[in-house]
Design a protein around this motif. Structure first.
Motif, PDB file in Angstrom:
ATOM      1  N   GLU A   1       0.787  -1.157  -0.064  1.00  7.03           N
ATOM      2  CA  GLU A   1      -0.010  -0.056   0.012  1.00  7.03           C
ATOM      3  C   GLU A   1       0.764   1.197  -0.118  1.00  7.03           C
ATOM      4  O   GLU A   1       0.263   2.447  -0.043  1.00  7.03           O
ATOM      5  CB  GLU A   1      -0.917  -0.191   1.207  1.00  7.03           C
ATOM      6  CG  GLU A   1      -2.099  -1.144   1.130  1.00  7.03           C
ATOM      7  CD  GLU A   1      -2.821  -1.250   2.451  1.00  7.03           C
ATOM      8  OE1 GLU A   1      -2.664  -0.606   3.369  1.00  7.03           O
ATOM      9  OE2 GLU A   1      -3.599  -2.154   2.392  1.00  7.03           O
ATOM     10  N   GLY A   2       2.209   1.011   0.416  1.00  6.52           N
ATOM     11  CA  GLY A   2       3.196   2.266   0.098  1.00  6.52           C
ATOM     12  C   GLY A   2       2.911   3.022   1.574  1.00  6.52           C
ATOM     13  O   GLY A   2       3.645   4.203   1.650  1.00  6.52           O
ATOM     14  N   LYS A   3       2.495   2.584   2.525  1.00  6.25           N
ATOM     15  CA  LYS A   3       2.418   3.244   3.944  1.00  6.25           C
ATOM     16  C   LYS A   3       3.856   2.945   4.656  1.00  6.25           C
ATOM     17  O   LYS A   3       4.171   3.840   5.393  1.00  6.25           O
ATOM     18  CB  LYS A   3       1.449   2.489   4.903  1.00  6.25           C
ATOM     19  CG  LYS A   3       0.048   2.958   4.292  1.00  6.25           C
ATOM     20  CD  LYS A   3      -0.854   2.228   5.311  1.00  6.25           C
ATOM     21  CE  LYS A   3      -2.379   2.489   4.703  1.00  6.25           C
ATOM     22  NZ  LYS A   3      -3.253   1.675   5.568  1.00  6.25           N
ATOM     23  N   ARG A   4       4.678   1.997   4.336  1.00  6.77           N
ATOM     24  CA  ARG A   4       5.968   1.654   4.877  1.00  6.77           C
ATOM     25  C   ARG A   4       6.966   1.346   3.422  1.00  6.77           C
ATOM     26  O   ARG A   4       6.292   0.809   2.692  1.00  6.77           O
ATOM     27  CB  ARG A   4       6.052   0.812   5.948  1.00  6.77           C
ATOM     28  CG  ARG A   4       5.616   1.191   7.109  1.00  6.77           C
ATOM     29  CD  ARG A   4       5.769   0.353   8.413  1.00  6.77           C
ATOM     30  NE  ARG A   4       4.512  -0.862   8.432  1.00  6.77           N
ATOM     31  CZ  ARG A   4       5.149  -1.659   8.967  1.00  6.77           C
ATOM     32  NH1 ARG A   4       5.934  -2.006   9.925  1.00  6.77           N
ATOM     33  NH2 ARG A   4       3.996  -2.771   9.309  1.00  6.77           N
ATOM     34  N   SER A   5       8.013   1.597   3.773  1.00 10.15           N
ATOM     35  CA  SER A   5       9.245   1.154   3.007  1.00 10.15           C
ATOM     36  C   SER A   5      10.066   0.055   3.449  1.00 10.15           C
ATOM     37  O   SER A   5      10.393   0.218   4.681  1.00 10.15           O
ATOM     38  CB  SER A   5      10.056   2.438   2.644  1.00 10.15           C
ATOM     39  OG  SER A   5       9.328   3.249   1.710  1.00 10.15           O
ATOM     40  N   PRO A   6      10.512  -1.135   2.824  1.00  8.09           N
ATOM     41  CA  PRO A   6      11.377  -1.873   3.339  1.00  8.09           C
ATOM     42  C   PRO A   6      12.985  -1.550   3.582  1.00  8.09           C
ATOM     43  O   PRO A   6      13.080  -0.555   2.881  1.00  8.09           O
ATOM     44  CB  PRO A   6      11.526  -2.969   2.195  1.00  8.09           C
ATOM     45  CG  PRO A   6      10.629  -2.658   1.248  1.00  8.09           C
ATOM     46  CD  PRO A   6      10.076  -1.326   1.413  1.00  8.09           C
TER      47      PRO A   6
END
Length: 190
Positions: free
Chosen positions: A77-82
């Motif tokens: 969802e693009g809420k966090r980045s790895p």
């Protein structure tokens, strides 16, 4: 095998292991996502590939991507980045799952119903080796009819197994097969 090179490059010869060249070519034939995992598009494409079914999710877990479903959802969802480490795990898991998925198709293409595939072997580079120490090594071609062991060890990401399988295959070159353990390139098309 008696002709294994123990101290390759001692006198300036350059090249890579033949099995490594075969693995590179198989990776090229397997294709895949060209965009790097560090770009958003490449990351999303890999995540969609790894999460499209329960079987692919399990294969990704087996390949080392052991994050929770909640974390995967946040990434998608693009809420966090790895993190950088997770980006490497995602890429490694993608390559592993991709290899497993295309291995059967690639094997059928290479075996060609018993006809096999012609392989071109480009010898090692001896331009830096002093003239008296150079060997006469020439460009060779051979037809490989049984790719099963090579493709299986490649799909399993087993470099030692692939090296053994390739070594058993190049014995068909005759008494000079040891000169082709290290090469500059190996080419074949399927």
């Amino acid at each position: 095998m008696p002709q294994r090179n123990i101290d390759f490059g001692k006198f300036g010869a350059r090249g890579i292991k033949g099995s490594e060249a075969v693995a590179r070519k198989l990776d090229e034939l397997a294709g895949g996502i060209a965009t790097p995992v560090t770009a958003r598009r490449g990351l999303m494409a890999r995540l969609h590939y790894l999460t499209r079914s329960g079987k692919s999710r399990q294969a990704a877990r087996d390949a080392g991507l052991t994050v929770t479903d909640r974390t995967l959802k946040a990434w998608l969802e693009g809420k966090r980045s790895p993190t950088k480490a997770n980006l490497e795990r995602i890429d490694r898991a993608y390559r592993s799952v991709r290899r497993q998925n295309v291995a059967r198709h690639l094997l059928a293409r290479l075996n060609r119903e018993g006809r096999g595939t012609r392989v071109e072997i480009h010898p090692l580079n001896q331009s830096q080796v002093p003239r008296p120490l150079q060997r006469v090594v020439e460009y060779r071609t051979m037809n490989v009819r049984r790719w099963d062991r090579i493709v299986d060890t490649w799909a399993a990401d087993d470099p030692q197994g692939l090296d053994d399988a390739w070594g058993d295959t190049i014995v068909d070159l005759g008494s000079q097969w040891g000169q082709y353990e290290y090469v500059t390139n190996i080419g074949f098309a399927a």
